[in-house]
Design a protein around this motif. Sequence first.
Motif, mmCIF file in Angstrom:
data_model
loop_
_atom_site.group_PDB
_atom_site.id
_atom_site.type_symbol
_atom_site.label_atom_id
_atom_site.label_comp_id
_atom_site.label_asym_id
_atom_site.label_seq_id
_atom_site.Cartn_x
_atom_site.Cartn_y
_atom_site.Cartn_z
ATOM 1 N N GLN A 41 12.223 -15.884 -0.063
ATOM 2 C CA GLN A 41 10.778 -15.757 -0.226
ATOM 3 C C GLN A 41 10.326 -14.415 -0.801
ATOM 4 O OE1 GLN A 41 8.071 -17.277 2.542
ATOM 5 N NE2 GLN A 41 9.540 -18.533 3.633
ATOM 6 N N LEU A 42 11.241 -13.490 -0.979
ATOM 7 C CA LEU A 42 10.846 -12.158 -1.432
ATOM 8 C C LEU A 42 11.003 -12.031 -2.938
ATOM 9 C CD1 LEU A 42 12.398 -9.978 1.414
ATOM 10 C CD2 LEU A 42 10.043 -10.757 1.167
ATOM 11 N N GLU A 43 10.067 -11.338 -3.548
ATOM 12 C CA GLU A 43 10.064 -11.162 -4.994
ATOM 13 C C GLU A 43 10.311 -9.706 -5.353
ATOM 14 O OE1 GLU A 43 6.383 -12.617 -6.471
ATOM 15 O OE2 GLU A 43 6.748 -14.696 -5.856
ATOM 16 N N GLY B 165 10.401 -22.991 7.679
ATOM 17 C CA GLY B 165 9.570 -23.448 6.579
ATOM 18 C C GLY B 165 8.142 -23.738 6.968
ATOM 19 N N GLU B 166 7.735 -23.292 8.151
ATOM 20 C CA GLU B 166 6.374 -23.543 8.630
ATOM 21 C C GLU B 166 5.385 -22.487 8.150
ATOM 22 O OE1 GLU B 166 8.126 -25.313 12.869
ATOM 23 O OE2 GLU B 166 7.041 -23.412 12.813
ATOM 24 N N LEU B 167 5.902 -21.353 7.705
ATOM 25 C CA LEU B 167 5.050 -20.218 7.349
ATOM 26 C C LEU B 167 5.732 -19.427 6.255
ATOM 27 C CD1 LEU B 167 2.514 -18.516 8.304
ATOM 28 C CD2 LEU B 167 4.117 -17.236 9.742
ATOM 29 N N SER B 168 4.993 -19.063 5.222
ATOM 30 C CA SER B 168 5.560 -18.203 4.185
ATOM 31 C C SER B 168 5.389 -16.747 4.601
ATOM 32 C CB SER B 168 4.871 -18.449 2.845
ATOM 33 O OG SER B 168 3.538 -17.924 2.861
ATOM 34 N N VAL B 169 6.200 -15.881 4.051
ATOM 35 C CA VAL B 169 6.077 -14.457 4.368
ATOM 36 C C VAL B 169 4.724 -13.935 3.915
ATOM 37 C CG1 VAL B 169 7.071 -12.174 4.036
ATOM 38 C CG2 VAL B 169 8.575 -14.152 4.192
ATOM 39 N N VAL B 170 4.280 -14.379 2.730
ATOM 40 C CA VAL B 170 2.982 -13.926 2.220
ATOM 41 C C VAL B 170 1.861 -14.327 3.178
ATOM 42 C CG1 VAL B 170 1.283 -14.266 0.381
ATOM 43 C CG2 VAL B 170 3.681 -13.881 -0.201
ATOM 44 N N ARG C 101 0.569 -10.938 10.844
ATOM 45 C CA ARG C 101 1.739 -11.136 11.691
ATOM 46 C C ARG C 101 2.945 -10.346 11.216
ATOM 47 N NH1 ARG C 101 2.300 -17.507 12.956
ATOM 48 N NH2 ARG C 101 4.056 -16.672 14.169
ATOM 49 N N VAL C 102 2.835 -9.737 10.034
ATOM 50 C CA VAL C 102 3.901 -8.907 9.483
ATOM 51 C C VAL C 102 3.300 -7.583 9.024
ATOM 52 C CG1 VAL C 102 5.682 -8.667 7.716
ATOM 53 C CG2 VAL C 102 5.220 -10.913 8.706
ATOM 54 N N GLU C 103 3.854 -6.492 9.494
ATOM 55 C CA GLU C 103 3.443 -5.158 9.041
ATOM 56 C C GLU C 103 4.329 -4.757 7.871
ATOM 57 O OE1 GLU C 103 3.719 -0.522 10.535
ATOM 58 O OE2 GLU C 103 3.776 -2.144 12.025
ATOM 59 N N VAL C 104 3.721 -4.435 6.738
ATOM 60 C CA VAL C 104 4.462 -4.085 5.531
ATOM 61 C C VAL C 104 4.202 -2.624 5.184
ATOM 62 C CG1 VAL C 104 4.856 -4.586 3.090
ATOM 63 C CG2 VAL C 104 4.231 -6.429 4.659
ATOM 64 N N THR C 105 5.259 -1.852 5.041
ATOM 65 C CA THR C 105 5.147 -0.473 4.551
ATOM 66 C C THR C 105 6.116 -0.304 3.393
ATOM 67 O OG1 THR C 105 6.794 0.297 6.171
ATOM 68 C CG2 THR C 105 4.469 0.460 6.796
ATOM 69 N N LYS D 126 4.815 -4.316 -2.698
ATOM 70 C CA LYS D 126 3.592 -4.550 -3.460
ATOM 71 C C LYS D 126 3.356 -6.043 -3.673
ATOM 72 C CE LYS D 126 3.797 -0.106 -5.890
ATOM 73 N NZ LYS D 126 4.022 0.574 -7.184
ATOM 74 N N ALA D 127 4.422 -6.785 -3.923
ATOM 75 C CA ALA D 127 4.260 -8.227 -4.127
ATOM 76 C C ALA D 127 3.733 -8.903 -2.884
ATOM 77 C CB ALA D 127 5.599 -8.841 -4.536
ATOM 78 N N LEU D 128 4.173 -8.453 -1.703
ATOM 79 C CA LEU D 128 3.698 -9.054 -0.458
ATOM 80 C C LEU D 128 2.253 -8.675 -0.173
ATOM 81 C CD1 LEU D 128 6.825 -8.607 1.853
ATOM 82 C CD2 LEU D 128 5.875 -10.754 0.997
ATOM 83 N N ARG D 129 1.903 -7.435 -0.426
ATOM 84 C CA ARG D 129 0.520 -7.009 -0.152
ATOM 85 C C ARG D 129 -0.473 -7.631 -1.122
ATOM 86 N NH1 ARG D 129 2.855 -1.681 1.405
ATOM 87 N NH2 ARG D 129 2.728 -1.061 -0.782
ATOM 88 N N GLU D 130 -0.010 -7.888 -2.334
ATOM 89 C CA GLU D 130 -0.895 -8.438 -3.361
ATOM 90 C C GLU D 130 -0.830 -9.956 -3.458
ATOM 91 O OE1 GLU D 130 0.416 -6.466 -6.855
ATOM 92 O OE2 GLU D 130 -0.199 -4.464 -6.165
#
Length: 208
Positions: free
Chosen positions: A126-128, A180-185, A192-196, A203-207
């Motif tokens: 799921q990560l880009e 497969g019930e929830l995407s990371v995005v 539910r996910v803290e991104v630093t 950046k892809a996850l935050r955007e």
Amino acid sequence: MSPRRSYDQYCSAARALDAVGDRWTLLIVRELLAGPRRYTDLHADLPGVSTDVLASRLKDMERDGLATRRRLPPPGAAYVYELTARGRELLPVLQALGRWGQAGLGERRPTDAVRAHWFALPMLRQLEGEGLVEVRLDEGDFHLYVGAGDGAVYGVGPAPREPDARLVMDTGTCTAVARGELSVVDAVRAGRVEVTGEGTPAKALREG
């Protein structure tokens, strides 16, 4: 070394299963996608496998050109197993099996073992972008090499250097992603996910 067993069918799928169709083989590949592993580490992270079966499968994988065994230089002085280029080509096979198996994952049973890094492959799908991503869970930490063209695709434990993205979540959220019930995005959007981090995966996850 046990003799090669074969379906004796002139079919590429049958030939593939001749090499990886035995019980435990693909799970050993899953572990070795993290890079070189000692026999004791493999045994610890494959609960339920006997020492005889693990040793036999590793020998079969060496014979079939999927893995190699080498001795680390001092001060390590231990033997490790690692995938060959042909062995690493099984990554998309495991990814496809993981997608297919999502529907049957269900709730964790009392008898189910779990290791934090077993969530690495579903997370990787799921990560880009490209870069090093560290994932912190209640169960432990693992890291991913997103967009890696060669070598290890994930590792056990914290990232070996400052990651391009760090994801902190509870195991329930990561389990929902694996099922497969929830995407990371969507998990990021829901808080539910803290991104630093400032790398492309972050950046892809935050955007997203």
